[in-house]
Motif scaffolding. Structure first.
Motif, PDB file in Angstrom:
ATOM      1  N   VAL A 149       0.841  -1.204   0.000  1.00  0.00           N
ATOM      2  CA  VAL A 149       0.000   0.000   0.000  1.00  0.00           C
ATOM      3  C   VAL A 149       0.875   1.254   0.000  1.00  0.00           C
ATOM      4  N   ALA A 150       1.933   1.249   0.802  1.00  0.00           N
ATOM      5  CA  ALA A 150       2.855   2.393   0.823  1.00  0.00           C
ATOM      6  C   ALA A 150       3.505   2.585  -0.544  1.00  0.00           C
ATOM      7  N   GLY A 155       4.222   5.534  -5.535  1.00  0.00           N
ATOM      8  CA  GLY A 155       4.210   5.614  -6.985  1.00  0.00           C
ATOM      9  C   GLY A 155       3.314   6.708  -7.505  1.00  0.00           C
ATOM     10  N   TYR A 156       2.285   7.038  -6.713  1.00  0.00           N
ATOM     11  CA  TYR A 156       1.352   8.088  -7.124  1.00  0.00           C
ATOM     12  C   TYR A 156       1.888   9.479  -6.814  1.00  0.00           C
ATOM     13  N   PHE A 157       2.376   9.678  -5.582  1.00  0.00           N
ATOM     14  CA  PHE A 157       2.848  11.007  -5.193  1.00  0.00           C
ATOM     15  C   PHE A 157       4.199  10.949  -4.504  1.00  0.00           C
ATOM     16  N   GLY A 158       4.365  10.125  -3.502  1.00  0.00           N
ATOM     17  CA  GLY A 158       5.675   9.891  -2.911  1.00  0.00           C
ATOM     18  C   GLY A 158       5.971  10.619  -1.619  1.00  0.00           C
ATOM     19  N   ALA A 159       5.333  11.765  -1.367  1.00  0.00           N
ATOM     20  CA  ALA A 159       5.630  12.508  -0.155  1.00  0.00           C
ATOM     21  C   ALA A 159       5.198  11.727   1.074  1.00  0.00           C
ATOM     22  N   ALA A 160       6.096  11.626   2.049  1.00  0.00           N
ATOM     23  CA  ALA A 160       5.857  10.899   3.302  1.00  0.00           C
ATOM     24  C   ALA A 160       5.830   9.388   3.111  1.00  0.00           C
ATOM     25  N   GLN A 161       6.226   8.917   1.930  1.00  0.00           N
ATOM     26  CA  GLN A 161       6.339   7.473   1.744  1.00  0.00           C
ATOM     27  C   GLN A 161       7.297   6.873   2.768  1.00  0.00           C
TER      28      GLN A 161
END
Length: 255
Positions: A149-150, A155-161
């Motif tokens: 899920v992370a 892959g969609y946005f990445g911030a705070a991954q």
């Protein structure tokens, strides 16, 4: 692009590379910077993702000592990050712009809560597994799907991954935060790389932005690795929380 804009993007890449290596959320430095200079949101997102790949690799190399003895763990979780990153990139290209942004603040807050209460939750999880000899080497059963899920989010946005990954692994895997941080860097590299590869062929990429962020993030990642590995777990946990709060505020202001 003016020399001032180029210098600002380069410095943003340095900062993002350092923060990504230590914690994560470097995207919330580079992404708003690109938007401020008039780069379209989707182009900024995909160009930023591709540009941060070299920095992610640099950070993983910087933490190579902490990766010793974790090969099986990394290989197992790498599959989740690979699939998640691919799915997230497909969502970015297929969904309307802004469709996913509503959940981003929720995920950041959830990650921070998990980091803050991580030690207590880890003790509870370990106690439940005590009869079976403790947590498995690769962590509780739910670590893999949550890493997946992370990866979708990354892959969609990445911030705070990185914050999400550290929260998930910190609770579900019996290991020090420094060694888990090394794993986090590898997993984030995989997510960024697979998403970036898809973007190269299917999205509009600003290659000047990519080169500037890549150059800055490589340098920043080495700085982050030198500083980050010297921090005690409690300090690292505190930095994660501070950066996460700043990332949340930055995202809400830019969205």
């Amino acid at each position: 692009m003016s020399p001032f804009e180029a210098a600002a993007i380069l410095l943003a890449g340095v900062a993002a590379g350092a923060i990504n290596t230590v914690v994560g959320s470097g995207t919330l430095i580079t992404f708003p910077t690109l938007l401020a200079f008039g780069v379209p949101p989707v182009t900024a997102n995909v160009s930023n993702t591709i540009g941060l790949v070299p920095g992610s690799i640099s950070g993983s190399v910087g933490y190579r000592r902490e990766l010793v003895g974790q090969r099986r763990r990394v290989l197992r979780l790498a599959g989740a990050s690979l699939l998640g990153g691919l799915a997230g990139a497909v969502l970015l290209l297929g969904l309307p712009e802004g469709a996913f942004t509503a959940i981003v603040p929720v995920l950041i807050v959830l990650g921070l809560v998990l980091v803050v209460f991580g030690p207590r939750l880890s003790a509870w999880v370990a106690q439940r597994h005590e009869s079976a000899g403790g947590l498995p080497e690769n962590g509780a059963w739910w670590v893999w799907p949550l890493v997946l899920v992370a990866g979708v989010y990354g892959g969609y946005f990445g911030a705070a991954q990185g914050i999400l990954l550290m929260a998930i692994m910190g609770i579900g895997i019996d290991e020090s935060l420094q060694r888990l941080n090394a794993v986090k860097n590898v997993l984030a590299t995989i997510v960024n790389a697979v998403a970036g590869l898809l973007f190269v062929f299917l999205a509009h990429v600003d290659w000047q932005v990519v080169l500037l962020i890549a150059a800055g993030s490589i340098v920043g990642a080495q700085i982050g690795a030198r500083v980050g590995r010297r921090l005690p777990d409690a300090w690292l946990r505190g930095i994660i929380v501070v950066v996460g709060v700043v990332a949340l505020v930055a995202f809400l202001r830019s969205s």
